[in-house]
Scaffold this active site. Sequence first.
Site, PDB file in Angstrom:
ATOM      1  N   GLU A   1       0.824  -1.197   0.000  1.00 56.01           N
ATOM      2  CA  GLU A   1       0.000   0.000   0.000  1.00 56.01           C
ATOM      3  C   GLU A   1       0.867   1.259   0.000  1.00 56.01           C
ATOM      4  O   GLU A   1       0.569   2.229  -0.697  1.00 56.01           O
ATOM      5  CB  GLU A   1      -0.954  -0.032   1.201  1.00 56.01           C
ATOM      6  CG  GLU A   1      -1.967  -1.165   1.142  1.00 56.01           C
ATOM      7  CD  GLU A   1      -1.386  -2.559   1.441  1.00 56.01           C
ATOM      8  OE1 GLU A   1      -2.011  -3.544   1.030  1.00 56.01           O
ATOM      9  OE2 GLU A   1      -0.317  -2.653   2.082  1.00 56.01           O
TER      10      GLU A   1
ATOM     11  N   HIS B   1      10.328  14.996  10.226  1.00 57.74           N
ATOM     12  CA  HIS B   1      11.530  15.110   9.396  1.00 57.74           C
ATOM     13  C   HIS B   1      11.254  15.003   7.901  1.00 57.74           C
ATOM     14  O   HIS B   1      11.960  15.621   7.107  1.00 57.74           O
ATOM     15  CB  HIS B   1      12.547  14.036   9.770  1.00 57.74           C
ATOM     16  CG  HIS B   1      13.186  14.267  11.093  1.00 57.74           C
ATOM     17  ND1 HIS B   1      14.257  13.526  11.520  1.00 57.74           N
ATOM     18  CD2 HIS B   1      12.922  15.143  12.098  1.00 57.74           C
ATOM     19  CE1 HIS B   1      14.623  13.928  12.731  1.00 57.74           C
ATOM     20  NE2 HIS B   1      13.820  14.909  13.095  1.00 57.74           N
TER      21      HIS B   1
END
Length: 157
Positions: free
Chosen positions: A76, A103
């Site tokens: 997925e 991040h």
Amino acid sequence: MRVHIATDHAGLELSDYLVKHLTAKGYEMVNHGPKSYDPEDDYPAFCINAALAVVEDQRAGVDALGIVLGGSGNGEQIAANKVEGIRAALAWNLDTAKLAREHNNANVIAVGGRQHSVEEAAELIEAFLAEPFSEAERHVRRISKIAAYETTGEVIE
């Protein structure tokens, strides 16, 4: 926040739970399928459509993220990452869920429905949805280099 969600058959129970759970927490949930259990379903279309909707919303200025689910979450995630502008991250603990946003400014989280309890998966996803991008220059720079390659094929050192 609008949240686009998609799954395969292995994540359907988790997806149904998350749609109800996150709606109750105030998220606008958009379910891209499947609508019913089919052990032979093909998840790529569901996940790609959810990812396309995330990109479309974000480009229109809508606060939107995505969730893709499966047995492991790997396929997925790969499908979602084929959509230009998507940064889908597989999360398996709280740190990976938070760091994907902080991040990497990931805009889709992938979670394996067979890897976590419903409660654990919900905790990972809620952490992802709540975590802001740090806006740190080094992270912006790195994401820009990935985006440049994605759109031009140029590898920037």
